[in-house]
Design a protein around this motif. Structure first.
Motif, PDB file in Angstrom:
ATOM      1  N   ASN A 160       0.817  -1.217   0.000  1.00  0.00           N
ATOM      2  CA  ASN A 160       0.000   0.000   0.000  1.00  0.00           C
ATOM      3  C   ASN A 160       0.854   1.272   0.000  1.00  0.00           C
ATOM      4  OD1 ASN A 160      -2.464   1.300  -0.142  1.00  0.00           O
ATOM      5  ND2 ASN A 160      -2.679   1.426   2.080  1.00  0.00           N
ATOM      6  N   LEU A 161       1.815   1.309  -0.919  1.00  0.00           N
ATOM      7  CA  LEU A 161       2.730   2.445  -1.034  1.00  0.00           C
ATOM      8  C   LEU A 161       2.525   3.203  -2.341  1.00  0.00           C
ATOM      9  CD1 LEU A 161       5.961   0.687   0.309  1.00  0.00           C
ATOM     10  CD2 LEU A 161       4.534   2.365   1.514  1.00  0.00           C
ATOM     11  N   VAL A 162       1.328   3.106  -2.910  1.00  0.00           N
ATOM     12  CA  VAL A 162       1.015   3.804  -4.147  1.00  0.00           C
ATOM     13  C   VAL A 162       0.907   5.299  -3.838  1.00  0.00           C
ATOM     14  CG1 VAL A 162      -0.664   4.063  -6.007  1.00  0.00           C
ATOM     15  CG2 VAL A 162      -0.166   1.794  -5.077  1.00  0.00           C
ATOM     16  N   THR A 163       1.662   6.109  -4.595  1.00  0.00           N
ATOM     17  CA  THR A 163       1.656   7.557  -4.389  1.00  0.00           C
ATOM     18  C   THR A 163       1.402   8.260  -5.720  1.00  0.00           C
ATOM     19  OG1 THR A 163       4.030   7.809  -4.817  1.00  0.00           O
ATOM     20  CG2 THR A 163       3.371   7.355  -2.522  1.00  0.00           C
ATOM     21  N   ASN A 164       1.037   9.535  -5.646  1.00  0.00           N
ATOM     22  CA  ASN A 164       0.869  10.312  -6.877  1.00  0.00           C
ATOM     23  C   ASN A 164       2.198  10.440  -7.614  1.00  0.00           C
ATOM     24  OD1 ASN A 164      -1.878  10.699  -6.629  1.00  0.00           O
ATOM     25  ND2 ASN A 164      -1.663  12.584  -5.462  1.00  0.00           N
ATOM     26  N   LEU A 165       3.303  10.578  -6.868  1.00  0.00           N
ATOM     27  CA  LEU A 165       4.621  10.646  -7.501  1.00  0.00           C
ATOM     28  C   LEU A 165       4.891   9.354  -8.269  1.00  0.00           C
ATOM     29  CD1 LEU A 165       7.295  12.139  -7.959  1.00  0.00           C
ATOM     30  CD2 LEU A 165       8.137  11.069  -5.844  1.00  0.00           C
ATOM     31  N   GLY A 166       4.583   8.227  -7.662  1.00  0.00           N
ATOM     32  CA  GLY A 166       4.779   6.945  -8.334  1.00  0.00           C
ATOM     33  C   GLY A 166       3.895   6.792  -9.557  1.00  0.00           C
ATOM     34  N   LYS A 167       2.642   7.255  -9.457  1.00  0.00           N
ATOM     35  CA  LYS A 167       1.727   7.196 -10.600  1.00  0.00           C
ATOM     36  C   LYS A 167       2.234   8.041 -11.767  1.00  0.00           C
ATOM     37  CE  LYS A 167      -2.464   6.613  -7.840  1.00  0.00           C
ATOM     38  NZ  LYS A 167      -3.714   7.270  -7.450  1.00  0.00           N
ATOM     39  N   PHE A 168       2.966   9.103 -11.445  1.00  0.00           N
ATOM     40  CA  PHE A 168       3.542   9.957 -12.484  1.00  0.00           C
ATOM     41  C   PHE A 168       4.844   9.367 -13.021  1.00  0.00           C
ATOM     42  CE2 PHE A 168       6.710  13.296 -13.376  1.00  0.00           C
ATOM     43  CZ  PHE A 168       6.148  13.827 -14.534  1.00  0.00           C
ATOM     44  N   LEU A 169       5.747   8.968 -12.117  1.00  0.00           N
ATOM     45  CA  LEU A 169       7.081   8.547 -12.527  1.00  0.00           C
ATOM     46  C   LEU A 169       7.110   7.195 -13.223  1.00  0.00           C
ATOM     47  CD1 LEU A 169       9.366   9.607  -9.532  1.00  0.00           C
ATOM     48  CD2 LEU A 169       9.200  10.653 -11.798  1.00  0.00           C
ATOM     49  N   ASP A 170       6.299   6.244 -12.774  1.00  0.00           N
ATOM     50  CA  ASP A 170       6.369   4.883 -13.320  1.00  0.00           C
ATOM     51  C   ASP A 170       6.074   4.838 -14.821  1.00  0.00           C
ATOM     52  OD1 ASP A 170       6.783   1.997 -12.824  1.00  0.00           O
ATOM     53  OD2 ASP A 170       4.686   1.895 -13.459  1.00  0.00           O
ATOM     54  N   PRO A 171       4.945   5.392 -15.286  1.00  0.00           N
ATOM     55  CA  PRO A 171       4.728   5.358 -16.736  1.00  0.00           C
ATOM     56  C   PRO A 171       5.728   6.223 -17.502  1.00  0.00           C
ATOM     57  CG  PRO A 171       2.888   6.454 -15.631  1.00  0.00           C
ATOM     58  CD  PRO A 171       3.793   5.920 -14.570  1.00  0.00           C
ATOM     59  N   LEU A 172       6.187   7.310 -16.877  1.00  0.00           N
ATOM     60  CA  LEU A 172       7.199   8.156 -17.519  1.00  0.00           C
ATOM     61  C   LEU A 172       8.487   7.365 -17.727  1.00  0.00           C
ATOM     62  CD1 LEU A 172       8.167  10.953 -18.540  1.00  0.00           C
ATOM     63  CD2 LEU A 172       8.879  11.416 -16.176  1.00  0.00           C
ATOM     64  N   ALA A 173       8.919   6.656 -16.699  1.00  0.00           N
ATOM     65  CA  ALA A 173      10.141   5.851 -16.797  1.00  0.00           C
ATOM     66  C   ALA A 173      10.001   4.788 -17.884  1.00  0.00           C
ATOM     67  CB  ALA A 173      10.443   5.195 -15.448  1.00  0.00           C
ATOM     68  N   ASP A 174       8.845   4.138 -17.942  1.00  0.00           N
ATOM     69  CA  ASP A 174       8.609   3.107 -18.961  1.00  0.00           C
ATOM     70  C   ASP A 174       8.712   3.690 -20.363  1.00  0.00           C
ATOM     71  OD1 ASP A 174       8.056   1.487 -16.823  1.00  0.00           O
ATOM     72  OD2 ASP A 174       5.881   1.559 -17.093  1.00  0.00           O
ATOM     73  N   LYS A 175       8.047   4.807 -20.575  1.00  0.00           N
ATOM     74  CA  LYS A 175       8.022   5.408 -21.910  1.00  0.00           C
ATOM     75  C   LYS A 175       9.397   5.945 -22.306  1.00  0.00           C
ATOM     76  CE  LYS A 175       3.102   6.242 -21.751  1.00  0.00           C
ATOM     77  NZ  LYS A 175       2.963   4.942 -21.138  1.00  0.00           N
ATOM     78  N   LEU A 176      10.127   6.524 -21.357  1.00  0.00           N
ATOM     79  CA  LEU A 176      11.475   7.003 -21.654  1.00  0.00           C
ATOM     80  C   LEU A 176      12.398   5.849 -22.030  1.00  0.00           C
ATOM     81  CD1 LEU A 176      12.014   9.672 -18.842  1.00  0.00           C
ATOM     82  CD2 LEU A 176      11.744  10.115 -21.292  1.00  0.00           C
ATOM     83  N   LEU A 177      12.334   4.771 -21.278  1.00  0.00           N
ATOM     84  CA  LEU A 177      13.196   3.618 -21.544  1.00  0.00           C
ATOM     85  C   LEU A 177      12.878   2.984 -22.892  1.00  0.00           C
ATOM     86  CD1 LEU A 177      15.379   1.635 -20.505  1.00  0.00           C
ATOM     87  CD2 LEU A 177      13.510   0.307 -19.489  1.00  0.00           C
ATOM     88  N   VAL A 178      11.617   2.708 -23.137  1.00  0.00           N
ATOM     89  CA  VAL A 178      11.219   2.059 -24.389  1.00  0.00           C
ATOM     90  C   VAL A 178      11.486   2.971 -25.582  1.00  0.00           C
ATOM     91  CG1 VAL A 178       9.226   1.207 -25.700  1.00  0.00           C
ATOM     92  CG2 VAL A 178       9.574   0.479 -23.342  1.00  0.00           C
ATOM     93  N   SER A 179      11.152   4.252 -25.462  1.00  0.00           N
ATOM     94  CA  SER A 179      11.383   5.185 -26.568  1.00  0.00           C
ATOM     95  C   SER A 179      12.865   5.323 -26.875  1.00  0.00           C
ATOM     96  CB  SER A 179      10.793   6.559 -26.250  1.00  0.00           C
ATOM     97  OG  SER A 179       9.402   6.479 -26.118  1.00  0.00           O
ATOM     98  N   ALA A 180      13.686   5.460 -25.845  1.00  0.00           N
ATOM     99  CA  ALA A 180      15.135   5.572 -26.055  1.00  0.00           C
ATOM    100  C   ALA A 180      15.662   4.329 -26.759  1.00  0.00           C
ATOM    101  CB  ALA A 180      15.855   5.783 -24.727  1.00  0.00           C
ATOM    102  N   ALA A 181      15.242   3.155 -26.291  1.00  0.00           N
ATOM    103  CA  ALA A 181      15.714   1.907 -26.897  1.00  0.00           C
ATOM    104  C   ALA A 181      15.279   1.800 -28.353  1.00  0.00           C
ATOM    105  CB  ALA A 181      15.190   0.717 -26.101  1.00  0.00           C
ATOM    106  N   LEU A 182      14.020   2.086 -28.633  1.00  0.00           N
ATOM    107  CA  LEU A 182      13.526   1.955 -30.010  1.00  0.00           C
ATOM    108  C   LEU A 182      14.194   2.952 -30.950  1.00  0.00           C
ATOM    109  CD1 LEU A 182       9.741   1.347 -29.300  1.00  0.00           C
ATOM    110  CD2 LEU A 182      11.378  -0.291 -30.249  1.00  0.00           C
ATOM    111  N   ILE A 183      14.374   4.177 -30.504  1.00  0.00           N
ATOM    112  CA  ILE A 183      15.028   5.191 -31.350  1.00  0.00           C
ATOM    113  C   ILE A 183      16.474   4.786 -31.637  1.00  0.00           C
ATOM    114  CG2 ILE A 183      15.841   7.585 -31.405  1.00  0.00           C
ATOM    115  CD1 ILE A 183      13.173   8.264 -29.858  1.00  0.00           C
ATOM    116  N   LEU A 184      17.171   4.283 -30.629  1.00  0.00           N
ATOM    117  CA  LEU A 184      18.545   3.833 -30.839  1.00  0.00           C
ATOM    118  C   LEU A 184      18.590   2.615 -31.763  1.00  0.00           C
ATOM    119  CD1 LEU A 184      19.872   4.389 -27.238  1.00  0.00           C
ATOM    120  CD2 LEU A 184      20.741   5.498 -29.304  1.00  0.00           C
ATOM    121  N   LEU A 185      17.599   1.737 -31.673  1.00  0.00           N
ATOM    122  CA  LEU A 185      17.556   0.580 -32.577  1.00  0.00           C
ATOM    123  C   LEU A 185      17.346   1.013 -34.025  1.00  0.00           C
ATOM    124  CD1 LEU A 185      15.581  -1.905 -30.324  1.00  0.00           C
ATOM    125  CD2 LEU A 185      17.936  -2.190 -31.139  1.00  0.00           C
ATOM    126  N   VAL A 186      16.579   2.080 -34.235  1.00  0.00           N
ATOM    127  CA  VAL A 186      16.430   2.624 -35.587  1.00  0.00           C
ATOM    128  C   VAL A 186      17.781   3.164 -36.065  1.00  0.00           C
ATOM    129  CG1 VAL A 186      15.397   4.478 -36.966  1.00  0.00           C
ATOM    130  CG2 VAL A 186      13.971   3.133 -35.432  1.00  0.00           C
TER     131      VAL A 186
END
Length: 192
Positions: A67-93
């Motif tokens: 039960n440690l869900v926070t607004n900061l976590g709700k913001f950062l978690d999807p941001l981290a996912d999208k940054l990681l995946v986008s960076a990887a895909l762009i570099l793969l291109v």
């Protein structure tokens, strides 16, 4: 700051290291794998990607279980996912391992879903990720890891696993995007 948020921030901090490993030509040597060679820096980058991807599951599980869900976590978690995946895909291109049109579709879906979530948040509605989104994420992570590893270990037998997984990920990306909008279109229709 709680432990899940620290894990998420560590994932974000791994992204620049990941980018450097794929962007800078290190003289660490290469491994021959089948008909391809795998630079050691790409192997290390793939390990970082896999670890960072795994922490996505760990921080979410830990936050929900304790039960440690926070607004900061709700913001950062999807941001981290999208940054990681986008960076990887762009570099793969850039490396010539993924077609740009596939990456554009995948990243566009992420922007569209994020936009829908922002509209919903403005209306006080939280849109949870569904099972299709989880399948999408898993197939993307597998495809990216396989591409970063230059199709290892399948390169020994000449089976294009990494390329096939990229198109599987594309399929589930489009399907999950459609599913997400079909289930949540009322947010756009009913917004003020």
């Amino acid at each position: 700051m709680n432990i899940p948020n620290r894990i998420t921030i560590s994932r974000i901090l791994l992204i620049p290291i990941f980018i450097i490993l794929l962007s800078v030509p290190f003289a660490w040597g290469k491994w021959n794998i089948g008909e391809n060679t795998l630079p050691i820096s790409h192997f290390v980058a793939a390990l970082i990607f896999i670890i960072a991807s795994a922490t996505d599951w760990v921080d979410g599980y830990y936050a929900r279980k304790y039960n440690l869900v926070t607004n900061l976590g709700k913001f950062l978690d999807p941001l981290a996912d999208k940054l990681l995946v986008s960076a990887a895909l762009i570099l793969l291109v850039e490396m010539g391992f993924a077609p740009a049109w596939v990456v554009i579709i995948i990243i566009s879906r992420e922007f569209a879903v994020t936009g829908l979530r922002l509209v919903a948040a403005g209306e006080g509605i939280v849109l949870a990720a569904g099972n299709m989104g989880k399948i999408k994420t898993a197939t993307q992570m597998i495809a990216i890891a396989a591409l970063l590893l230059h199709n290892f270990p399948f390169s020994f037998i000449g089976f294009p696993f990494a390329t096939i997984m990229l198109y599987v990920a594309l399929f589930f990306t489009v399907l999950s995007g459609y599913d997400y909008f079909a289930k949540n279109w009322h947010v756009m229709r009913d917004s003020k």
